[in-house]
Design an enzyme around this catalytic site. Sequence first.
Site, PDB file in Angstrom:
ATOM      1  N   CYS A 121      15.331 -45.157  37.256  1.00  0.00           N
ATOM      2  CA  CYS A 121      14.649 -45.576  36.028  1.00  0.00           C
ATOM      3  C   CYS A 121      13.632 -46.652  36.374  1.00  0.00           C
ATOM      4  CB  CYS A 121      15.652 -46.105  35.004  1.00  0.00           C
ATOM      5  SG  CYS A 121      14.877 -46.581  33.433  1.00  0.00           S
TER       6      CYS A 121
ATOM      7  N   CYS B 183      28.442 -47.180  30.533  1.00  0.00           N
ATOM      8  CA  CYS B 183      27.013 -47.352  30.301  1.00  0.00           C
ATOM      9  C   CYS B 183      26.409 -48.255  31.362  1.00  0.00           C
ATOM     10  CB  CYS B 183      26.784 -48.022  28.958  1.00  0.00           C
ATOM     11  SG  CYS B 183      27.341 -47.060  27.594  1.00  0.00           S
TER      12      CYS B 183
ATOM     13  N   CYS C 189      15.854 -52.937  33.701  1.00  0.00           N
ATOM     14  CA  CYS C 189      16.780 -53.850  33.012  1.00  0.00           C
ATOM     15  C   CYS C 189      17.762 -54.402  34.052  1.00  0.00           C
ATOM     16  CB  CYS C 189      17.540 -53.112  31.913  1.00  0.00           C
ATOM     17  SG  CYS C 189      16.448 -52.274  30.748  1.00  0.00           S
TER      18      CYS C 189
HETATM   19  N1  SAH Z   1      17.310 -45.824  29.158  1.00  0.00           N
HETATM   20  C1  SAH Z   1      17.977 -45.649  27.920  1.00  0.00           C
HETATM   21  C2  SAH Z   1      19.215 -44.790  28.024  1.00  0.00           C
HETATM   22  C3  SAH Z   1      20.101 -44.993  29.227  1.00  0.00           C
HETATM   23  S1  SAH Z   1      20.985 -46.517  29.276  1.00  0.00           S
HETATM   24  C4  SAH Z   1      18.290 -46.986  27.288  1.00  0.00           C
HETATM   25  O1  SAH Z   1      18.156 -48.000  27.952  1.00  0.00           O
HETATM   26  O2  SAH Z   1      18.630 -47.002  26.109  1.00  0.00           O
HETATM   27  C5  SAH Z   1      22.266 -46.240  28.064  1.00  0.00           C
HETATM   28  C6  SAH Z   1      22.795 -47.520  27.419  1.00  0.00           C
HETATM   29  O3  SAH Z   1      23.563 -48.296  28.348  1.00  0.00           O
HETATM   30  C7  SAH Z   1      21.703 -48.446  26.932  1.00  0.00           C
HETATM   31  O4  SAH Z   1      22.019 -48.951  25.665  1.00  0.00           O
HETATM   32  C8  SAH Z   1      21.740 -49.552  27.958  1.00  0.00           C
HETATM   33  O5  SAH Z   1      21.155 -50.734  27.487  1.00  0.00           O
HETATM   34  C9  SAH Z   1      23.200 -49.653  28.221  1.00  0.00           C
HETATM   35  N2  SAH Z   1      23.555 -50.372  29.422  1.00  0.00           N
HETATM   36  C10 SAH Z   1      22.876 -50.460  30.568  1.00  0.00           C
HETATM   37  N3  SAH Z   1      23.541 -51.196  31.467  1.00  0.00           N
HETATM   38  C11 SAH Z   1      24.684 -51.591  30.868  1.00  0.00           C
HETATM   39  C12 SAH Z   1      25.795 -52.359  31.302  1.00  0.00           C
HETATM   40  N4  SAH Z   1      25.874 -52.851  32.520  1.00  0.00           N
HETATM   41  N5  SAH Z   1      26.807 -52.560  30.425  1.00  0.00           N
HETATM   42  C13 SAH Z   1      26.761 -52.028  29.185  1.00  0.00           C
HETATM   43  N6  SAH Z   1      25.743 -51.278  28.728  1.00  0.00           N
HETATM   44  C14 SAH Z   1      24.704 -51.074  29.565  1.00  0.00           C
HETATM   45 FE1  SF4 Z   2      16.555 -47.758  32.393  1.00  0.00          FE
HETATM   46 FE2  SF4 Z   2      17.091 -50.067  31.166  1.00  0.00          FE
HETATM   47 FE3  SF4 Z   2      18.094 -47.758  30.211  1.00  0.00          FE
HETATM   48 FE4  SF4 Z   2      18.988 -48.791  32.524  1.00  0.00          FE
HETATM   49  S1  SF4 Z   2      19.203 -49.709  30.491  1.00  0.00           S
HETATM   50  S2  SF4 Z   2      18.483 -46.668  32.139  1.00  0.00           S
HETATM   51  S3  SF4 Z   2      17.085 -49.682  33.368  1.00  0.00           S
HETATM   52  S4  SF4 Z   2      15.940 -48.358  30.355  1.00  0.00           S
END
Ligand code: SAH
Ligand code: SF4
Length: 362
Positions: free
Chosen positions: A129, A353, A133
């Site tokens: 990705c 997630c 984040c």
């Molecule tokens: N890129 C999209 C979808 C994939 S991530 C997005 O960011 O929405 C799916 C979900 O997992 C998102 O809500 C993201 O913020 C969350 N997520 C990512 N890393 C996480 C973590 N370490 N703990 C809990 N949720 C997390």
């Molecule tokens: Fe990409 Fe952020 Fe979603 Fe992770 S949480 S998949 S880095 S957009």
Amino acid sequence: MLIYDLDLPSLETLLKNWNEPTYRAKQIWQGLYQHLYSTPDQFTNLPTSLRSKLAEELSFNAFRVKTYLDSSDGFTRKTLFELPDGNLIEAVLMRYGDPADDPQMATSATNRRGAKNRRTLCISTQAGCAMGCVFCATGQMGYKRHLTSGEIVAQVMYYAQMLKESDEAVSNIVFMGMGEPFHNYDNTLAAIDRLNDSDGYHFGARRFTISTVGLAPQIRRFADEGRQVNLAISLHAADDDERLAIMPVNKRYKIAEVIDACRYYIEKTHRRVTFEWALISGVNDTPEVARKLAARLKGLLCHVNAIPLNPTKGFSGEATDRQRATLFQQTLEQAGIPCTIRMRRGIDIAAGCGQLAGAESG
Ligand code: SAH
Ligand code: SF4
């Protein structure tokens, strides 16, 4: 060419070029998406010559299963797929009892097959990705490439075929695996269309959820399409500086811009938006933050889905404990914003997630 990359009109054109009658395309389509065939020789209603042609000209394998892991409670499976170019992607099956999301409810085999139980697939839209984040394992690995629509569809078909063997079926599909679905907008939407086709898999639009990091222009574009697909926005902070510290995307799209796009979406579709919130201890889980968030979301048809942070290798933040999570939830609800705390799933296999990083170690 991967067969799942074709929509029905393209398949019809292909069959026409092979001098086959058009109805053969429909038969293939139904074989793939209604009978869930996974190899050409299963298409016994086709002449053997056509079956051979299918095998020669089209690929039925989007990827190779590299490994899979089952969580210790037996309700979550993560499968690691290797794409032909060597990239790795993951997709997760979560079995839930209804309505409490409580694995304890689904302990017996009969109950597992009960109509109320959900089979949710968490599907990837990209290898890696680009959004970066900091708390997310996929973000930490960086961007590799977009998946094609067929590669997205193939993840669903893999699990649908597997579940069929035990008389189970997929009930929900969430695009919350690796990648940012709105960065790969066209392929993600094309995959949804293919799976939604009433002559094929016929998976209802309302049973899909797209989760986005908050790409405002794409949220507006999605609103204009007026689909019944659910939309979730990963917010995680109520203040721009705080969001920028954990989500680089906030440099381009500020919180107010994202929420404006959501307001537009709600006006257009009358559908409720979900805001996702990974609770990080001492960072975004205080009552003060909850009140700020409530003020931001006031008047929006929405709810907040909070989930204690899942651990990842590259981020030192810690998960909020249950007590503080409950306090966060109560503070939001008192301010008029519905909030649910989601249970963590598949932590022991790094299938929660943000933990999907396409590495065998998870
Ligand atoms: N890129 C999209 C979808 C994939 S991530 C997005 O960011 O929405 C799916 C979900 O997992 C998102 O809500 C993201 O913020 C969350 N997520 C990512 N890393 C996480 C973590 N370490 N703990 C809990 N949720 C997390
Ligand atoms: Fe990409 Fe952020 Fe979603 Fe992770 S949480 S998949 S880095 S957009």
